[in-house]
Design a protein around this motif. Structure first.
Motif, mmCIF file in Angstrom:
data_model
loop_
_atom_site.group_PDB
_atom_site.id
_atom_site.type_symbol
_atom_site.label_atom_id
_atom_site.label_comp_id
_atom_site.label_asym_id
_atom_site.label_seq_id
_atom_site.Cartn_x
_atom_site.Cartn_y
_atom_site.Cartn_z
ATOM 1 N N UNK A 1 54.436 52.194 23.293
ATOM 2 C CA UNK A 1 54.867 50.893 23.784
ATOM 3 C C UNK A 1 54.907 50.896 25.307
ATOM 4 N N UNK A 2 54.550 49.775 25.887
ATOM 5 C CA UNK A 2 54.541 49.658 27.342
ATOM 6 C C UNK A 2 53.354 50.370 27.957
ATOM 7 N N UNK A 3 53.297 50.323 29.266
ATOM 8 C CA UNK A 3 52.189 50.929 29.990
ATOM 9 C C UNK A 3 52.521 52.377 30.350
ATOM 10 N N UNK A 4 51.533 53.244 30.240
ATOM 11 C CA UNK A 4 51.708 54.650 30.602
ATOM 12 C C UNK A 4 51.871 54.761 32.112
ATOM 13 N N UNK A 5 52.862 55.535 32.565
ATOM 14 C CA UNK A 5 53.114 55.692 33.985
ATOM 15 C C UNK A 5 52.754 57.101 34.437
ATOM 16 N N UNK A 6 51.780 57.204 35.321
ATOM 17 C CA UNK A 6 51.364 58.502 35.850
ATOM 18 C C UNK A 6 52.497 59.075 36.694
ATOM 19 N N UNK A 7 52.805 60.346 36.464
ATOM 20 C CA UNK A 7 53.858 61.017 37.218
ATOM 21 C C UNK A 7 55.229 60.926 36.567
ATOM 22 N N UNK A 8 55.376 60.096 35.545
ATOM 23 C CA UNK A 8 56.661 59.973 34.847
ATOM 24 C C UNK A 8 56.779 61.069 33.794
ATOM 25 N N UNK A 9 57.958 61.630 33.704
ATOM 26 C CA UNK A 9 58.239 62.619 32.669
ATOM 27 C C UNK A 9 58.970 61.925 31.531
ATOM 28 N N UNK A 10 58.720 62.375 30.305
ATOM 29 C CA UNK A 10 59.310 61.743 29.139
ATOM 30 C C UNK A 10 60.176 62.739 28.379
ATOM 31 N N UNK A 11 61.463 62.376 28.171
ATOM 32 C CA UNK A 11 62.366 63.228 27.400
ATOM 33 C C UNK A 11 62.004 63.090 25.923
ATOM 34 N N UNK A 12 61.712 64.233 25.285
ATOM 35 C CA UNK A 12 61.343 64.248 23.871
ATOM 36 C C UNK A 12 62.547 64.656 23.020
ATOM 37 N N UNK A 13 63.285 65.655 23.490
ATOM 38 C CA UNK A 13 64.481 66.143 22.798
ATOM 39 C C UNK A 13 65.607 66.201 23.827
ATOM 40 N N UNK A 14 66.767 65.669 23.481
ATOM 41 C CA UNK A 14 67.919 65.746 24.375
ATOM 42 C C UNK A 14 68.628 67.078 24.199
ATOM 43 N N UNK A 15 69.138 67.627 25.303
ATOM 44 C CA UNK A 15 69.859 68.886 25.250
ATOM 45 C C UNK A 15 70.706 69.072 26.488
ATOM 46 N N UNK A 16 71.674 69.998 26.430
ATOM 47 C CA UNK A 16 72.602 70.168 27.550
ATOM 48 C C UNK A 16 72.618 71.563 28.162
ATOM 49 N N UNK A 17 72.122 72.576 27.463
ATOM 50 C CA UNK A 17 72.190 73.946 27.978
ATOM 51 C C UNK A 17 70.966 74.347 28.790
ATOM 52 N N UNK A 18 69.803 74.041 28.254
ATOM 53 C CA UNK A 18 68.521 74.497 28.803
ATOM 54 C C UNK A 18 67.578 73.312 28.868
ATOM 55 N N UNK A 19 66.718 73.300 29.878
ATOM 56 C CA UNK A 19 65.656 72.296 29.921
ATOM 57 C C UNK A 19 64.311 73.018 29.829
ATOM 58 N N UNK A 20 63.432 72.501 28.987
ATOM 59 C CA UNK A 20 62.074 73.034 28.848
ATOM 60 C C UNK A 20 61.108 71.953 29.314
ATOM 61 N N UNK A 21 60.410 72.224 30.418
ATOM 62 C CA UNK A 21 59.355 71.337 30.889
ATOM 63 C C UNK A 21 58.058 71.817 30.251
ATOM 64 N N UNK A 22 57.367 70.937 29.539
ATOM 65 C CA UNK A 22 56.150 71.348 28.833
ATOM 66 C C UNK A 22 55.034 70.340 29.076
ATOM 67 N N UNK A 23 53.809 70.843 28.975
ATOM 68 C CA UNK A 23 52.640 69.983 29.133
ATOM 69 C C UNK A 23 51.605 70.327 28.073
ATOM 70 N N UNK A 24 50.814 69.341 27.701
ATOM 71 C CA UNK A 24 49.729 69.566 26.746
ATOM 72 C C UNK A 24 50.218 70.012 25.382
ATOM 73 N N UNK A 25 49.476 70.930 24.790
ATOM 74 C CA UNK A 25 49.792 71.426 23.445
ATOM 75 C C UNK A 25 51.144 72.141 23.394
ATOM 76 N N UNK A 26 51.646 72.555 24.535
ATOM 77 C CA UNK A 26 52.920 73.271 24.562
ATOM 78 C C UNK A 26 54.128 72.358 24.352
#
Length: 127
Positions: free
Chosen positions: A32-57
């Motif tokens: 939904x909506x327009x894809x924004x280049x450079x925007x990061x999208x939260x897939x899973x919410x969490x409070x202890x650790x953050x995992x930044x992932x790209x592509x198949x990862x």
């Protein structure tokens, strides 16, 4: 190949961006909506650790967050769907208050997601 409109973006200076997903993996870029280049999208919410992932990862990171949850660790998964531009404000927003920062990508030893994230947070986050 038929591209969904959410796979196409345009930068401020007119450059075009096309996302192509592997058919055997879920799509984590919002439809939904327009894809924004450079925007990061939260897939899973969490409070202890953050995992930044790209592509198949991204999918592997979602699986890892599920396994960590079973161990009592709350892991947030962030889809970094484009590496340029990489917004420092987004990185700092997601790293705030976390005990650990993890990156997951399939790139080379030099110039991957890990070094890009590290370059943005050096001197900003009290590790």
């Amino acid at each position: 190949m038929l591209l969904h409109p959410h796979h196409i973006g345009t930068t401020a200076d007119g450059r075009r961006y096309i996302r192509i997903n592997r058919n055997d993996l879920p799509v984590y870029t919002p439809i939904e909506g327009e894809y924004e280049i450079g925007k990061m999208y939260r897939i899973v919410e969490g409070s202890d650790v953050v995992i930044f992932a790209t592509g198949a990862m991204v999918w592997k990171s979602v699986e890892a967050a599920t396994m960590l949850k079973a161990e009592g660790i709350s892991a947030e998964v962030i889809n970094v769907s484009s590496l340029k531009p990489l917004k420092k404000s987004e990185i700092l927003k997601y790293t705030a208050g976390k005990k650990a920062i993890v990156t997951a990508d399939e790139s080379t030893k030099i110039g991957g997601l890990g070094s890009a994230i590290a370059a943005q947070i050096i001197g900003e986050v009290n590790l």
